[in-house]
Design a protein around this motif. Sequence first.
Motif, PDB file in Angstrom:
ATOM      1  N   ASP A  92     -43.208  36.378  -4.247  1.00  0.00           N
ATOM      2  CA  ASP A  92     -41.867  36.826  -4.665  1.00  0.00           C
ATOM      3  C   ASP A  92     -40.788  35.854  -4.209  1.00  0.00           C
ATOM      4  OD1 ASP A  92     -42.721  39.068  -6.029  1.00  0.00           O
ATOM      5  OD2 ASP A  92     -42.502  40.401  -4.305  1.00  0.00           O
ATOM      6  N   GLU A  93     -40.900  35.385  -2.964  1.00  0.00           N
ATOM      7  CA  GLU A  93     -39.907  34.435  -2.457  1.00  0.00           C
ATOM      8  C   GLU A  93     -39.995  33.116  -3.225  1.00  0.00           C
ATOM      9  OE1 GLU A  93     -38.366  32.470   1.742  1.00  0.00           O
ATOM     10  OE2 GLU A  93     -40.023  33.883   1.772  1.00  0.00           O
ATOM     11  N   LEU A  94     -41.205  32.662  -3.521  1.00  0.00           N
ATOM     12  CA  LEU A  94     -41.373  31.434  -4.309  1.00  0.00           C
ATOM     13  C   LEU A  94     -40.727  31.598  -5.681  1.00  0.00           C
ATOM     14  CD1 LEU A  94     -42.523  28.603  -4.715  1.00  0.00           C
ATOM     15  CD2 LEU A  94     -44.664  29.687  -5.456  1.00  0.00           C
ATOM     16  N   GLU A 133     -36.669  30.096  -9.490  1.00  0.00           N
ATOM     17  CA  GLU A 133     -35.662  30.526 -10.469  1.00  0.00           C
ATOM     18  C   GLU A 133     -34.276  30.024 -10.055  1.00  0.00           C
ATOM     19  OE1 GLU A 133     -36.168  34.761 -10.870  1.00  0.00           O
ATOM     20  OE2 GLU A 133     -37.899  34.519 -12.198  1.00  0.00           O
ATOM     21  N   GLY A 134     -33.986  30.049  -8.757  1.00  0.00           N
ATOM     22  CA  GLY A 134     -32.714  29.542  -8.257  1.00  0.00           C
ATOM     23  C   GLY A 134     -32.563  28.048  -8.469  1.00  0.00           C
ATOM     24  N   ALA A 135     -33.691  27.336  -8.553  1.00  0.00           N
ATOM     25  CA  ALA A 135     -33.667  25.890  -8.784  1.00  0.00           C
ATOM     26  C   ALA A 135     -33.666  25.553 -10.271  1.00  0.00           C
ATOM     27  CB  ALA A 135     -34.863  25.237  -8.097  1.00  0.00           C
ATOM     28  N   GLY A 136     -33.674  26.591 -11.124  1.00  0.00           N
ATOM     29  CA  GLY A 136     -33.598  26.351 -12.556  1.00  0.00           C
ATOM     30  C   GLY A 136     -34.924  26.321 -13.293  1.00  0.00           C
ATOM     31  N   ALA A 159     -40.498  32.029 -17.187  1.00  0.00           N
ATOM     32  CA  ALA A 159     -41.955  32.151 -17.331  1.00  0.00           C
ATOM     33  C   ALA A 159     -42.703  31.263 -16.337  1.00  0.00           C
ATOM     34  CB  ALA A 159     -42.376  31.791 -18.757  1.00  0.00           C
ATOM     35  N   GLY A 160     -42.082  30.179 -15.885  1.00  0.00           N
ATOM     36  CA  GLY A 160     -42.756  29.236 -14.993  1.00  0.00           C
ATOM     37  C   GLY A 160     -42.848  29.703 -13.565  1.00  0.00           C
ATOM     38  N   ALA A 161     -41.833  30.410 -13.088  1.00  0.00           N
ATOM     39  CA  ALA A 161     -41.810  30.833 -11.696  1.00  0.00           C
ATOM     40  C   ALA A 161     -42.950  31.793 -11.347  1.00  0.00           C
ATOM     41  CB  ALA A 161     -40.458  31.434 -11.353  1.00  0.00           C
TER      42      ALA A 161
END
Length: 75
Positions: free
Chosen positions: A17-19, A24-27, A31-33
């Motif tokens: 979840d943290e990853l 997501e915060g890094a853009g 779907a990739g996260a």
Amino acid sequence: LGKSAGKTVRYNSVSADELRRLLEGAGVPPAGAPMAGAVGEATRAGEFDASSPDLEQLLGRPPVSLEQFLSRSAG
């Protein structure tokens, strides 16, 4: 990695979840996260821990370890 680079490298284990939140915060696309998190979980569970002669047969020589590869690449 640190030994090969001659630097100190810190490793911080994060939950899936943290990853996901970090990526997501890094853009990273939505779907990739989750996919990256799933790969991390599978790795921790040992799902990619397998041995086979396939790579040696494809290369025509024994494969090198990650440490050997990084040492050769850094020099």
